[in-house]
Design a protein around this motif. Structure first.
Motif, PDB file in Angstrom:
ATOM      1  N   GLY A  81       0.791  -1.222   0.000  1.00  0.00           N
ATOM      2  CA  GLY A  81       0.000   0.000   0.000  1.00  0.00           C
ATOM      3  C   GLY A  81       0.822   1.270   0.000  1.00  0.00           C
ATOM      4  N   ARG A  82       2.124   1.164  -0.245  1.00  0.00           N
ATOM      5  CA  ARG A  82       3.007   2.325  -0.174  1.00  0.00           C
ATOM      6  C   ARG A  82       3.913   2.399  -1.405  1.00  0.00           C
ATOM      7  N   ALA A  83       4.544   3.555  -1.597  1.00  0.00           N
ATOM      8  CA  ALA A  83       5.520   3.744  -2.662  1.00  0.00           C
ATOM      9  C   ALA A  83       6.925   3.577  -2.086  1.00  0.00           C
ATOM     10  N   LEU A  84       7.843   3.176  -2.936  1.00  0.00           N
ATOM     11  CA  LEU A  84       9.235   2.963  -2.548  1.00  0.00           C
ATOM     12  C   LEU A  84      10.047   4.223  -2.860  1.00  0.00           C
ATOM     13  N   VAL A  85      10.936   4.607  -1.939  1.00  0.00           N
ATOM     14  CA  VAL A  85      11.843   5.729  -2.153  1.00  0.00           C
ATOM     15  C   VAL A  85      13.281   5.243  -1.997  1.00  0.00           C
ATOM     16  N   VAL A  86      14.110   5.507  -2.992  1.00  0.00           N
ATOM     17  CA  VAL A  86      15.528   5.171  -2.926  1.00  0.00           C
ATOM     18  C   VAL A  86      16.321   6.324  -3.531  1.00  0.00           C
ATOM     19  N   HIS A  87      17.589   6.378  -3.197  1.00  0.00           N
ATOM     20  CA  HIS A  87      18.481   7.340  -3.836  1.00  0.00           C
ATOM     21  C   HIS A  87      19.354   6.569  -4.815  1.00  0.00           C
ATOM     22  N   HIS A  88      19.161   6.814  -6.083  1.00  0.00           N
ATOM     23  CA  HIS A  88      19.818   6.090  -7.176  1.00  0.00           C
ATOM     24  C   HIS A  88      19.222   4.681  -7.275  1.00  0.00           C
ATOM     25  N   ASP A  93      12.858   8.062  -7.063  1.00  0.00           N
ATOM     26  CA  ASP A  93      14.321   8.083  -7.028  1.00  0.00           C
ATOM     27  C   ASP A  93      14.758   9.529  -6.794  1.00  0.00           C
ATOM     28  N   THR A  94      15.266   9.824  -5.603  1.00  0.00           N
ATOM     29  CA  THR A  94      15.610  11.208  -5.271  1.00  0.00           C
ATOM     30  C   THR A  94      16.732  11.750  -6.155  1.00  0.00           C
TER      31      THR A  94
END
Length: 225
Positions: free
Chosen positions: A121-128, A154-155
């Protein structure tokens, strides 16, 4: 288009028989693209690996924390060691995870199941996202026979896109997590601890949203690559 494709993929996968937690993950809709940032929940995740080749490297640790209501929910922090199939090798010099440290870790399938549960139920956040999402896709393929169908923020890619729109690209401007945090006025954190990096990424995304359209105007579709 990205959200429509993901939804169709999840509906197609939903016809197959899966055990929990992947069954629940597929049955629970992720946030709609028009959802405001402040109303979304995100899983900010970082992994440490034995190398940068996603086809050969093994995950040694994973850490994640939720963004909830536009804030980092520190009570949701989780960090897991993973016992690799082979040796850690020279990568220990980067992250400090030696063979002795990771031998007490869990099987990657166990940790991946916990990640899937967190992502429900959530979105994934990663850097690169290049390495991290590819590694998660590989784990999902090994365990469930498909890449991980989840919206990804992707930040690093988000900042690159913004700079390109402003025609403000300079070769010396780094997109590394620590350098972007400095650019947005955030404090320095020691790198290469997966949970610390996950928290650092969460704070960076919040700062990026606040510096541009704000949490009440920023829609999820604007953030997802």
């Amino acid at each position: 288009m990205r959200f429509s494709w993901l939804a169709a993929k999840r509906r197609w996968l939903g016809r197959r028989n899966f055990d929990a937690p992947f069954r629940e993950f597929l049955d629970t809709p992720f946030p709609h693209g028009k959802t405001r940032f402040a109303q979304c929940e995100f899983v900010c995740l970082d992994i440490e690996t034995t190398g940068l080749d996603a086809k050969r490297a093994h995950i040694l640790s994973a850490g994640w924390v939720l963004i909830r209501g536009g804030r980092v929910a520190l009570s949701t922090c989780e960090s897991q060691l993973i016992r690799p199939e082979g040796e850690v090798g020279d990568s220990a010099a980067v992250h400090g995870l030696t063979d002795t440290v990771v031998e007490s870790g869990q099987a990657e399938s166990v940790v991946f199941s916990r990640i899937v549960k967190a992502l429900t139920g959530r979105a994934l956040v990663v850097h690169h996202a290049g390495l991290d999402k590819t590694m998660l896709d590989r784990l999902c393929m090994n365990q469930f026979g498909c890449p991980l169908p989840v919206p990804v923020v992707d930040t690093m890619a988000l900042e690159l896109e913004r700079r390109q729109r402003r025609h403000h690209i300079a070769e010396k401007q780094s997109l590394r997590l620590a350098d972007l945090r400095r650019a947005y006025g955030l404090p320095y954190y020691q790198a290469h601890d997966c949970l610390v990096d996950a928290i650092a990424t969460a704070e960076l995304l919040i700062a990026m949203v606040a510096a541009h359209d704000g949490p009440d105007k920023t829609r999820l579709s604007r953030l997802v690559g």
